[in-house]
Write a protein that holds these residues in place. Structure first.
Motif, PDB file in Angstrom:
ATOM      1  N   ILE A  64      11.811  13.081  -0.284  1.00  0.00           N
ATOM      2  CA  ILE A  64      10.968  11.924  -0.564  1.00  0.00           C
ATOM      3  C   ILE A  64       9.693  12.085   0.261  1.00  0.00           C
ATOM      4  N   LEU A  65       8.550  11.951  -0.401  1.00  0.00           N
ATOM      5  CA  LEU A  65       7.260  11.967   0.276  1.00  0.00           C
ATOM      6  C   LEU A  65       6.760  10.534   0.385  1.00  0.00           C
ATOM      7  N   TYR A  66       6.324  10.169   1.578  1.00  0.00           N
ATOM      8  CA  TYR A  66       5.782   8.833   1.824  1.00  0.00           C
ATOM      9  C   TYR A  66       4.274   8.924   1.999  1.00  0.00           C
ATOM     10  N   PHE A  67       3.578   8.056   1.305  1.00  0.00           N
ATOM     11  CA  PHE A  67       2.121   7.990   1.384  1.00  0.00           C
ATOM     12  C   PHE A  67       1.688   6.548   1.641  1.00  0.00           C
ATOM     13  N   GLU A  68       0.464   6.398   2.120  1.00  0.00           N
ATOM     14  CA  GLU A  68      -0.207   5.104   2.125  1.00  0.00           C
ATOM     15  C   GLU A  68      -1.478   5.263   1.303  1.00  0.00           C
ATOM     16  N   ASP A  69      -1.715   4.316   0.403  1.00  0.00           N
ATOM     17  CA  ASP A  69      -2.919   4.349  -0.424  1.00  0.00           C
ATOM     18  C   ASP A  69      -4.064   3.750   0.389  1.00  0.00           C
ATOM     19  N   MET A  70      -4.933   4.621   0.890  1.00  0.00           N
ATOM     20  CA  MET A  70      -6.007   4.186   1.786  1.00  0.00           C
ATOM     21  C   MET A  70      -7.055   3.354   1.053  1.00  0.00           C
ATOM     22  N   SER A 124       0.809  -1.228   0.000  1.00  0.00           N
ATOM     23  CA  SER A 124       0.000   0.000   0.000  1.00  0.00           C
ATOM     24  C   SER A 124       0.840   1.274   0.000  1.00  0.00           C
ATOM     25  N   ALA A 125       2.149   1.149   0.138  1.00  0.00           N
ATOM     26  CA  ALA A 125       3.017   2.327   0.168  1.00  0.00           C
ATOM     27  C   ALA A 125       3.111   2.981  -1.203  1.00  0.00           C
TER      28      ALA A 125
END
Length: 198
Positions: free
Chosen positions: A95-101, A47-48
């Motif tokens: 670097i931008l870190y996201f989680e795909d909800m 999901s990252a």
């Protein structure tokens, strides 16, 4: 390249960075791909999501943070906030870190028994991804720190780079050449933080 445990030991928050690109863009991209492929995630959810900002995009991020915080921080305290943000902007990449909800919520629906755990597992997976990249970049000679100006910048970041609404911002990682060493780190005794039973 340093051995793994030495890199783990040497990984520190480096706040004094410059725009000299000690890790080339193609190498950063390789490290990101490697971390994304091999960082563990619950049920292999992957999901990252990661965004690499270079050049004017890197600078724009820290301008967005400044513009946002200027509306929230009292004027008499903003000078120190701006100084801190300028230090991150002094680097050459973020670097931008996201989680795909959408992925996380899909797992919650598929496995309702564990629904409440998936947001926590998502955060844990993101933390491991961040650690892998942070340690790898340190081993390559970069100065790195991890910042958390989310959620106040989330909407502006998504809008600026046309990112999906389902991507939840988790952290920001400015990167640069090291211009000053970090302060000494105090370690609490391991004996007070661990137990062994045999």
């Amino acid at each position: 390249m340093k051995d793994f445990l030495t890199a783990v030991k040497d990984r520190r928050s480096i706040y004094s960075i410059g725009k000299q690109s000690v890790v080339p863009e193609n190498r950063i991209r390789e490290l990101i791909a490697h971390a994304l492929n091999y960082a563990p995630s619950a049920m292999n959810s992957q999901s990252a999501r990661v965004v690499l900002l270079l050049g004017r995009h890197h600078d724009r991020l820290w301008d967005i943070v400044a513009e946002t915080l200027k509306k929230l921080v009292p004027p008499e305290k903003f000078a120190s906030t701006q100084k801190k943000l300028d230090a991150f902007k002094a680097g050459y990449a973020t670097i931008l870190y996201f989680e795909d909800m959408e992925v996380v919520e899909g797992l919650q629906k598929k496995y309702p028994t564990y629904a409440q755990n998936f947001p926590n597992w998502s955060q844990q997976a993101s933390g491991m991804l961040q650690f892998i990249l942070w340690t790898a970049l340190e081993a390559e000679g970069a100065g790195v720190s991890l910042q958390h100006y989310n959620p106040v910048i989330d909407d502006a970041v998504r809008q600026e780079w046309s990112l999906p609404q389902s991507w939840k911002l988790i952290a920001q990682m400015p990167i640069g050449n090291v211009t000053a060493p970090p302060d000494k780190k105090e370690m609490q005794p391991v004996e007070t933080r661990s137990k062994v039973f045999k």
